[in-house]
Design a protein around this motif. Structure first.
Motif, mmCIF file in Angstrom:
data_model
loop_
_atom_site.group_PDB
_atom_site.id
_atom_site.type_symbol
_atom_site.label_atom_id
_atom_site.label_comp_id
_atom_site.label_asym_id
_atom_site.label_seq_id
_atom_site.Cartn_x
_atom_site.Cartn_y
_atom_site.Cartn_z
ATOM 1 N N GLY A 109 0.819 -1.202 0.000
ATOM 2 C CA GLY A 109 0.000 0.000 0.000
ATOM 3 C C GLY A 109 0.851 1.249 0.000
ATOM 4 N N TYR A 110 0.192 2.387 0.099
ATOM 5 C CA TYR A 110 0.881 3.671 0.189
ATOM 6 C C TYR A 110 1.316 3.897 1.635
ATOM 7 N N ARG A 111 2.544 4.395 1.787
ATOM 8 C CA ARG A 111 3.065 4.643 3.143
ATOM 9 C C ARG A 111 3.762 5.994 3.169
ATOM 10 N N LEU A 112 3.447 6.773 4.193
ATOM 11 C CA LEU A 112 4.083 8.068 4.401
ATOM 12 C C LEU A 112 5.015 7.966 5.600
ATOM 13 N N THR A 113 6.294 8.178 5.369
ATOM 14 C CA THR A 113 7.283 8.167 6.443
ATOM 15 C C THR A 113 8.041 9.489 6.435
ATOM 16 N N GLY A 114 8.803 9.729 7.502
ATOM 17 C CA GLY A 114 9.547 10.976 7.593
ATOM 18 C C GLY A 114 8.670 12.171 7.889
ATOM 19 N N ALA A 115 7.445 11.937 8.304
ATOM 20 C CA ALA A 115 6.511 13.009 8.640
ATOM 21 C C ALA A 115 5.529 12.476 9.667
ATOM 22 N N ARG A 116 4.966 13.395 10.439
ATOM 23 C CA ARG A 116 3.949 13.002 11.415
ATOM 24 C C ARG A 116 3.057 14.206 11.686
#
Length: 261
Positions: A96-103
């Motif tokens: 799936g799509y994953r967003l890392t390096g951000a919160r």
């Protein structure tokens, strides 16, 4: 990985406790059209976990997505990559799509402050607990992910409204415990008007009224709540509210005004 490369390391701050916004070195950056912003909000709330394509579509559009939704998803993901710039990584993992390096930085800060407030309360440090909760409350700029229309965000908005009210009730209970009932009677009257079926707020209002020497007004608040509950839900007040009502009727000494701590 996500924790070690938070948005702060690239001077990017993301906030969801109000309208979604991104700040780079204090300057707000454009995040694109509303649905693109909704995609970002949904992925942020996964906290680094991958979200399948079908899951993302369901979260943002629900059960009736537009015909060209696949193209829209690709378009919005590309747009977010450009908008977020260096630091955050929005990738396809195969799962799936994953967003890392951000919160969601404000959400992260709120959790920390509330946890510290609970620890202070459990240690009997009511003053410090109240200050920490006030700092957590100051992070809110409006409704959760305000203005973004997506089924997943609508559900989260309701959940966070409940969580926010629960924390607010704890803060008010602490203030009453410190003998500051007089300061918060008007706030409780306003909150009961906004949330007329929320029994915990009525209970706190009744307690605050008693602690300011107004037991008759507390009984009147109970009767008004009883009528509202009967008319709206066909039920009687719950055990906590009934118990406080009985204590007021028998003039429980523990309900007398307290000295200010």
């Amino acid at each position: 990985m996500a924790e070690s490369t938070s948005g702060a390391s690239h001077a990017l701050r993301l906030e969801v406790l109000g309208p979604l916004r991104a700040l780079r070195e204090g300057v707000e950056i454009p995040l694109g059209p509303p649905k693109q912003r909704a995609v970002l909000a949904v992925l942020l709330l996964q906290e680094g976990r991958p979200l399948s394509y079908d899951g993302l579509v369901e979260a943002v559009w629900g059960g009736a997505p537009p015909v060209h939704v696949r193209n829209l998803v690709q378009k919005y993901v590309s747009g977010l990559r450009r908008a977020l710039g260096e630091g955050p990584e929005l990738s396809w993992t195969g799962a799936g799509y994953r967003l890392t390096g951000a919160r969601a930085d404000d959400l992260h800060e709120r959790r920390r402050l509330v946890d510290e407030a609970l620890a202070a309360r459990d240690a009997g440090e009511w003053e410090r607990a109240g200050e920490l909760v006030d700092r957590a409350e100051e992070l809110w700029r409006g409704e959760f992910a305000e203005g973004l229309r997506a089924p997943y965000l609508a559900a989260e908005r309701l959940r966070w409204t409940e969580k926010r009210l629960t924390v607010l009730e704890a803060r008010l209970a602490g203030a009453i415990e410190l003998g500051r009932s007089f300061e918060y009677v008007h706030e409780l009257v306003r909150l009961v008007a906004v949330h007329p079926l929320r029994e915990r707020l009525v209970e706190l209002l009744m307690l605050a009224l008693c602690r300011t020497g107004r037991p008759a007004d507390a009984l009147a608040a109970y009767e008004a709540a009883r009528r509202r509950l009967a008319g709206a839900m066909g039920t009687d007040p719950g055990p906590a509210l009934r118990s406080l009502h009985e204590r007021i009727l028998r003039q429980d000494p523990a309900l007398l005004p307290l000295p200010v701590a």
